[in-house]
Design an enzyme around this catalytic site. Structure first.
Site, PDB file in Angstrom:
ATOM      1  N   THR A  12       2.446 -21.227  17.262  1.00 20.05           N
ATOM      2  CA  THR A  12       3.915 -20.828  16.856  1.00 20.05           C
ATOM      3  C   THR A  12       5.047 -21.235  17.685  1.00 20.05           C
ATOM      4  O   THR A  12       5.873 -21.832  17.314  1.00 20.05           O
ATOM      5  CB  THR A  12       3.880 -19.312  17.035  1.00 20.05           C
ATOM      6  OG1 THR A  12       2.636 -18.859  16.234  1.00 20.05           O
ATOM      7  CG2 THR A  12       5.150 -18.458  16.626  1.00 20.05           C
ATOM      8  N   LYS A 102       2.264 -15.240  29.960  1.00 17.88           N
ATOM      9  CA  LYS A 102       2.686 -14.122  30.804  1.00 17.88           C
ATOM     10  C   LYS A 102       1.061 -13.624  31.438  1.00 17.88           C
ATOM     11  O   LYS A 102       0.869 -12.946  32.266  1.00 17.88           O
ATOM     12  CB  LYS A 102       3.316 -12.716  30.053  1.00 17.88           C
ATOM     13  CG  LYS A 102       2.511 -12.249  28.824  1.00 17.88           C
ATOM     14  CD  LYS A 102       3.453 -12.970  27.789  1.00 17.88           C
ATOM     15  CE  LYS A 102       2.690 -12.489  26.216  1.00 17.88           C
ATOM     16  NZ  LYS A 102       3.405 -13.046  25.291  1.00 17.88           N
ATOM     17  N   GLU A 126      10.661 -18.906  31.548  1.00 19.64           N
ATOM     18  CA  GLU A 126      11.368 -18.024  30.842  1.00 19.64           C
ATOM     19  C   GLU A 126      10.888 -17.228  29.713  1.00 19.64           C
ATOM     20  O   GLU A 126      11.065 -16.222  29.454  1.00 19.64           O
ATOM     21  CB  GLU A 126      12.678 -18.949  30.448  1.00 19.64           C
ATOM     22  CG  GLU A 126      13.901 -18.154  29.777  1.00 19.64           C
ATOM     23  CD  GLU A 126      14.463 -16.762  30.701  1.00 19.64           C
ATOM     24  OE1 GLU A 126      13.784 -15.650  30.696  1.00 19.64           O
ATOM     25  OE2 GLU A 126      14.979 -17.220  31.779  1.00 19.64           O
ATOM     26  N   VAL A 129       8.333 -13.640  29.481  1.00 16.36           N
ATOM     27  CA  VAL A 129       9.103 -12.185  29.176  1.00 16.36           C
ATOM     28  C   VAL A 129      10.339 -12.415  28.506  1.00 16.36           C
ATOM     29  O   VAL A 129      11.229 -12.869  28.480  1.00 16.36           O
ATOM     30  CB  VAL A 129       9.371 -11.728  30.856  1.00 16.36           C
ATOM     31  CG1 VAL A 129       9.866 -10.085  30.619  1.00 16.36           C
ATOM     32  CG2 VAL A 129       8.246 -11.828  31.575  1.00 16.36           C
ATOM     33  N   GLY A 131      10.616 -13.327  25.276  1.00 10.32           N
ATOM     34  CA  GLY A 131      10.705 -14.080  24.371  1.00 10.32           C
ATOM     35  C   GLY A 131      11.967 -15.189  24.821  1.00 10.32           C
ATOM     36  O   GLY A 131      12.290 -15.720  25.765  1.00 10.32           O
ATOM     37  N   ILE A 133      14.971 -13.873  25.308  1.00 10.57           N
ATOM     38  CA  ILE A 133      16.084 -13.418  25.881  1.00 10.57           C
ATOM     39  C   ILE A 133      15.971 -13.798  27.349  1.00 10.57           C
ATOM     40  O   ILE A 133      14.966 -14.085  28.153  1.00 10.57           O
ATOM     41  CB  ILE A 133      15.855 -11.902  26.139  1.00 10.57           C
ATOM     42  CG1 ILE A 133      15.646 -11.031  24.772  1.00 10.57           C
ATOM     43  CG2 ILE A 133      16.966 -11.464  26.956  1.00 10.57           C
ATOM     44  CD1 ILE A 133      15.239  -9.776  24.910  1.00 10.57           C
ATOM     45  N   GLY A 184       2.045  -9.780   9.388  1.00 10.09           N
ATOM     46  CA  GLY A 184       2.092 -10.458  10.370  1.00 10.09           C
ATOM     47  C   GLY A 184       2.626 -10.371  11.598  1.00 10.09           C
ATOM     48  O   GLY A 184       3.038 -11.050  12.553  1.00 10.09           O
ATOM     49  N   LYS A 202       4.057  -8.417  31.531  1.00  8.27           N
ATOM     50  CA  LYS A 202       5.403  -8.696  31.411  1.00  8.27           C
ATOM     51  C   LYS A 202       6.290  -7.999  32.611  1.00  8.27           C
ATOM     52  O   LYS A 202       7.090  -8.456  33.411  1.00  8.27           O
ATOM     53  CB  LYS A 202       6.433  -8.199  30.121  1.00  8.27           C
ATOM     54  CG  LYS A 202       5.846  -9.321  29.163  1.00  8.27           C
ATOM     55  CD  LYS A 202       5.991  -9.008  27.696  1.00  8.27           C
ATOM     56  CE  LYS A 202       5.698 -10.310  26.635  1.00  8.27           C
ATOM     57  NZ  LYS A 202       5.946  -9.722  25.315  1.00  8.27           N
ATOM     58  N   GLY A 302       8.769 -14.988  18.465  1.00  7.57           N
ATOM     59  CA  GLY A 302       9.210 -15.628  17.370  1.00  7.57           C
ATOM     60  C   GLY A 302       9.442 -17.321  17.794  1.00  7.57           C
ATOM     61  O   GLY A 302       9.529 -17.454  19.086  1.00  7.57           O
TER      62      GLY A 302
HETATM   63  N1  LIG Z   1       4.157 -16.202  19.694  1.00  9.24           N
HETATM   64  C1  LIG Z   1       5.293 -15.688  20.125  1.00  9.24           C
HETATM   65  O1  LIG Z   1       6.431 -15.390  19.396  1.00  9.24           O
HETATM   66  C2  LIG Z   1       5.235 -15.620  21.657  1.00  9.24           C
HETATM   67  C3  LIG Z   1       4.128 -16.478  22.437  1.00  9.24           C
HETATM   68  N2  LIG Z   1       4.286 -16.054  23.726  1.00  9.24           N
HETATM   69  C4  LIG Z   1       3.440 -17.134  24.558  1.00  9.24           C
HETATM   70  O2  LIG Z   1       3.229 -18.064  23.872  1.00  9.24           O
HETATM   71  C5  LIG Z   1       1.860 -18.753  24.157  1.00  9.24           C
HETATM   72  C6  LIG Z   1       1.350 -19.491  22.824  1.00  9.24           C
HETATM   73  O3  LIG Z   1       1.517 -18.543  21.749  1.00  9.24           O
HETATM   74  P1  LIG Z   1       1.371 -18.951  20.408  1.00  9.24           P
HETATM   75  O4  LIG Z   1       1.983 -20.148  20.066  1.00  9.24           O
HETATM   76  O5  LIG Z   1       1.804 -17.676  19.634  1.00  9.24           O
HETATM   77  O6  LIG Z   1      -0.001 -19.063  20.105  1.00  9.24           O
HETATM   78  P2  LIG Z   1      -0.660 -19.963  18.999  1.00  9.24           P
HETATM   79  O7  LIG Z   1      -2.138 -19.243  18.649  1.00  9.24           O
HETATM   80  O8  LIG Z   1       0.055 -19.587  17.669  1.00  9.24           O
HETATM   81  O9  LIG Z   1      -0.858 -21.292  19.340  1.00  9.24           O
HETATM   82  C7  LIG Z   1      -1.680 -21.750  20.531  1.00  9.24           C
HETATM   83  C8  LIG Z   1      -1.912 -23.119  20.375  1.00  9.24           C
HETATM   84  O10 LIG Z   1      -2.717 -23.738  21.534  1.00  9.24           O
HETATM   85  C9  LIG Z   1      -3.586 -24.707  21.118  1.00  9.24           C
HETATM   86  N3  LIG Z   1      -4.970 -24.123  22.061  1.00  9.24           N
HETATM   87  C10 LIG Z   1      -5.341 -22.938  22.025  1.00  9.24           C
HETATM   88  N4  LIG Z   1      -6.500 -22.732  22.703  1.00  9.24           N
HETATM   89  C11 LIG Z   1      -6.665 -24.102  23.220  1.00  9.24           C
HETATM   90  C12 LIG Z   1      -7.885 -25.195  23.726  1.00  9.24           C
HETATM   91  N5  LIG Z   1      -8.552 -24.348  24.326  1.00  9.24           N
HETATM   92  N6  LIG Z   1      -7.734 -26.508  23.512  1.00  9.24           N
HETATM   93  C13 LIG Z   1      -6.830 -26.958  22.925  1.00  9.24           C
HETATM   94  N7  LIG Z   1      -5.902 -26.336  22.266  1.00  9.24           N
HETATM   95  C14 LIG Z   1      -5.695 -24.986  22.343  1.00  9.24           C
HETATM   96  C15 LIG Z   1      -3.900 -24.145  19.601  1.00  9.24           C
HETATM   97  O11 LIG Z   1      -4.476 -25.241  18.787  1.00  9.24           O
HETATM   98  P3  LIG Z   1      -4.678 -25.373  17.294  1.00  9.24           P
HETATM   99  O12 LIG Z   1      -3.581 -25.465  16.674  1.00  9.24           O
HETATM  100  O13 LIG Z   1      -5.392 -26.808  17.124  1.00  9.24           O
HETATM  101  O14 LIG Z   1      -5.589 -24.320  16.918  1.00  9.24           O
HETATM  102  C16 LIG Z   1      -2.730 -23.868  19.331  1.00  9.24           C
HETATM  103  O15 LIG Z   1      -1.973 -25.068  18.729  1.00  9.24           O
HETATM  104  C17 LIG Z   1       1.085 -17.789  24.723  1.00  9.24           C
HETATM  105  O16 LIG Z   1       0.979 -17.478  26.143  1.00  9.24           O
HETATM  106  C18 LIG Z   1       1.920 -16.411  24.120  1.00  9.24           C
HETATM  107  O17 LIG Z   1       1.699 -15.247  24.975  1.00  9.24           O
HETATM  108  C19 LIG Z   1       5.364 -15.811  24.418  1.00  9.24           C
HETATM  109  C20 LIG Z   1       6.546 -15.349  23.725  1.00  9.24           C
HETATM  110  C21 LIG Z   1       6.370 -15.049  22.442  1.00  9.24           C
HETATM  111  N1  LIG Z   2       3.081 -10.125  21.328  1.00  2.00           N
HETATM  112  C1  LIG Z   2       4.521 -10.094  21.878  1.00  2.00           C
HETATM  113  C2  LIG Z   2       5.173 -11.237  21.566  1.00  2.00           C
HETATM  114  C3  LIG Z   2       4.859 -12.276  22.852  1.00  2.00           C
HETATM  115  O1  LIG Z   2       5.307 -12.008  23.878  1.00  2.00           O
HETATM  116  C4  LIG Z   2       5.155  -9.006  21.227  1.00  2.00           C
HETATM  117  O2  LIG Z   2       4.570  -8.238  20.425  1.00  2.00           O
HETATM  118  O3  LIG Z   2       6.066  -8.873  21.984  1.00  2.00           O
HETATM  119 NA    NA Z   3      12.838 -14.938  28.324  1.00  2.00          NA
END
Ligand SMILES: NC(=O)C1=CN([C@@H]2O[C@H](COP(=O)(O)OP(=O)(O)OC[C@H]3O[C@@H](n4cnc5c(N)ncnc54)[C@H](OP(=O)(O)O)[C@@H]3O)[C@@H](O)[C@H]2O)C=CC1
Ligand SMILES: N[C@@H](CC=O)C(=O)O
Ligand code: NA
Length: 429
Positions: A12, A102, A126, A129, A131, A133, A184, A202, A302
């Site tokens: 994401t 985090k 940034e 915590v 997202g 903001i 979702g 956070k 997001g």
């Molecule tokens: N989603 C959100 O809105 C927010 C997320 N975050 C933080 O951002 C980070 C990412 O979140 P998000 O994008 O939602 O996570 P996703 O699960 O959507 O994406 C994770 C990505 O990392 C890759 N990945 C995970 N583990 C491995 C591994 N061992 N080896 C290689 N590739 C790996 C996956 O590969 P593949 O695509 O091939 O599976 C995927 O592309 C997290 O720390 C989350 O807490 C923070 C704020 C908001």
């Molecule tokens: N899972 C978190 C999103 C990422 O920080 C939330 O629901 O706020």
């Molecule tokens: Na932030």
């Protein structure tokens, strides 16, 4: 020469970040000096929403953090390992790091920032915590001349979405959670969100920035929202409150010797600025001297919003690399060496809401009052409104009380013959 990024993760946030960096027209011109050089993923066959040439995408994440051509490692994979090891390797190799993680920072921040300071590189977070903001940089820079007395916020969008729907629809937690998963908003394994662990990560990070010391994650008291019922939400509303999951870090005393860092569902007065933050939105209220109160509000998660935060960190590092100053910038580096002492939850002084189910006998409210009085608990309000079957429902709100004393009174009340159960105990802001 372009600054080369090694991005770990194309989920994401990774996808949102690549999209933002590729679509750079009309944004800050420094973004044009960035090259997405490598992107590490788990699966090479998964369909992707962004176009990247095949030599950019790899499953060899170690090669990315060890590649001398990579200037900045952007960790967007999540989880503790291998994220922690990859970040530490990148730092050892003299690369700056941007992370949205985090979980890893709140648990291994001490190790990571010590390594970064030794290597003379920065770790920026940034997105970790709130997202999109801006809250990390404001605490490190714009607000850093203030003496902070409290940071409290709605820092988890999933639980705020669930509580908002429970409130507007009068639905129970399990029903809304199942629906949020279908839509979702909540993950298949909702534990980190609904049990307050994500918010705990956070608030630990925010407390460390606001109160000038590292926080041991295990010292952060975390309660989630599974025990919040529609009955309590309805009673809270009648009493002038809304229930929110808050992360709170605050000094408990005048001389700032006691720091409380905690997460729990909280009755927030309708007039409080955090009471009107609904749905998936986040908001963080910071209190400091001389500024007073500042509230930061916006999308806490997001793809696009989080990519905005990640890219702002990347931009900061690109600017740093371009200006090529040899001396570390103290506003970007972590300055903490020591761990803050966190006051145990039993020493917290707060108001409480409690709901009791009692046999409908004469004198129950009197006995409750006497027992509370014996432990120094003074009551702000007592209401007996409803019945659940044969049992009378009594709701009390206390004045400020030491939590340990309140819990002792509750244990004694629970043992009374006339008390059937105490279905809910919640703190009141
Ligand atoms: N989603 C959100 O809105 C927010 C997320 N975050 C933080 O951002 C980070 C990412 O979140 P998000 O994008 O939602 O996570 P996703 O699960 O959507 O994406 C994770 C990505 O990392 C890759 N990945 C995970 N583990 C491995 C591994 N061992 N080896 C290689 N590739 C790996 C996956 O590969 P593949 O695509 O091939 O599976 C995927 O592309 C997290 O720390 C989350 O807490 C923070 C704020 C908001
Ligand atoms: N899972 C978190 C999103 C990422 O920080 C939330 O629901 O706020
Ligand atoms: Na932030």
């Amino acid at each position: 020469m372009a600054v080369k990024l090694g991005i770990l993760g194309l989920g994401t946030v990774g996808t949102g970040t690549v999209q933002l960096l590729q679509d750079n027209v009309g944004r800050h011109p420094l973004l044009q000096d960035i090259e997405i050089y490598r992107v590490g993923v788990r699966s090479l066959t998964k369909p992707r929403a962004v176009e990247l040439s095949p030599e950019v995408i790899t499953t060899d994440l170690e090669a990315i953090v060890n590649d001398p051509a990579v200037d900045i490692v952007v960790e967007l994979m999540g989880g503790l390992e291998p994220a922690r090891t990859l970040i530490l390797t990148a730092i050892k190799n003299g690369k700056h790091v941007v992370t949205a993680n985090k979980a890893v920072i709140s648990r291994f921040g001490g190790e990571i920032f010590t390594a970064a300071n030794q290597a003379g590189v920065y770790v920026l977070l940034e997105a970790a915590v709130g997202g999109g903001i801006p809250v990390i940089q404001p605490l490190k820079q714009s607000l850093s001349v203030n003496r902070i007395s409290a940071i409290m916020g709605i820092v988890n969008g999933t639980t705020n979405y669930i509580l908002t729907r429970m409130q507007t629809e009068g639905s129970e937690f399990d029903h809304v959670l199942a629906d949020a998963q279908k839509l979702g908003y909540a993950e298949a394994d909702p534990t980190a969100d609904v049990d307050g662990l994500d918010a705990g990560d956070k608030i630990a990070i925010l407390a460390s920035l606001g109160f000038d010391g590292r926080i041991n994650r295990e010292d952060v008291h975390c309660e989630g929202i599974r025990q919040v019922t529609k009955t309590d939400i309805a009673y809270a509303a009648k009493l002038g409150f809304v229930i929110k999951l808050l992360g709170i870090a605050q000094h408990l005393d005048e001389d700032n010797s006691q720091l409380s860092v905690r997460v729990h569902p909280t009755l927030v007065p309708h007039s409080h600025p955090l009471a009107s933050i609904n749905g998936v939105y986040n908001a963080i209220l910071i209190e400091g001297e001389p500024i007073g109160q500042v509230m930061l509000f916006g999308p806490g998660a997001g793809a696009g919003a989080t990519a905005s935060a990640v890219s702002s960190d990347i931009l900061n590092l690109v600017a740093t690399l371009k200006t090529n100053t040899a001396k570390p910038n103290p506003l970007l580096a972590c300055r903490h060496q020591n761990y803050s002492e966190i006051t145990p939850i039993s020493e917290l002084v707060t108001r409480f809401y409690a709901r009791f189910l009692s046999k409908d006998q004469a004198g129950v409210i009197g006995r409750l009052g006497t027992c509370f009085g014996n432990y120094g608990v003074s009551l702000e309000s007592v209401v007996q409104t409803g019945f659940q079957g044969e049992l009378a429902e009594i709701v009390v709100v206390t004045h400020n009380v030491r939590e340990g004393d309140f819990r002792q009174a509750l244990a004694e009340i629970q043992a009374m013959e006339s008390i059937d159960s105490i279905p809910s105990v919640l703190r009141v802001l």
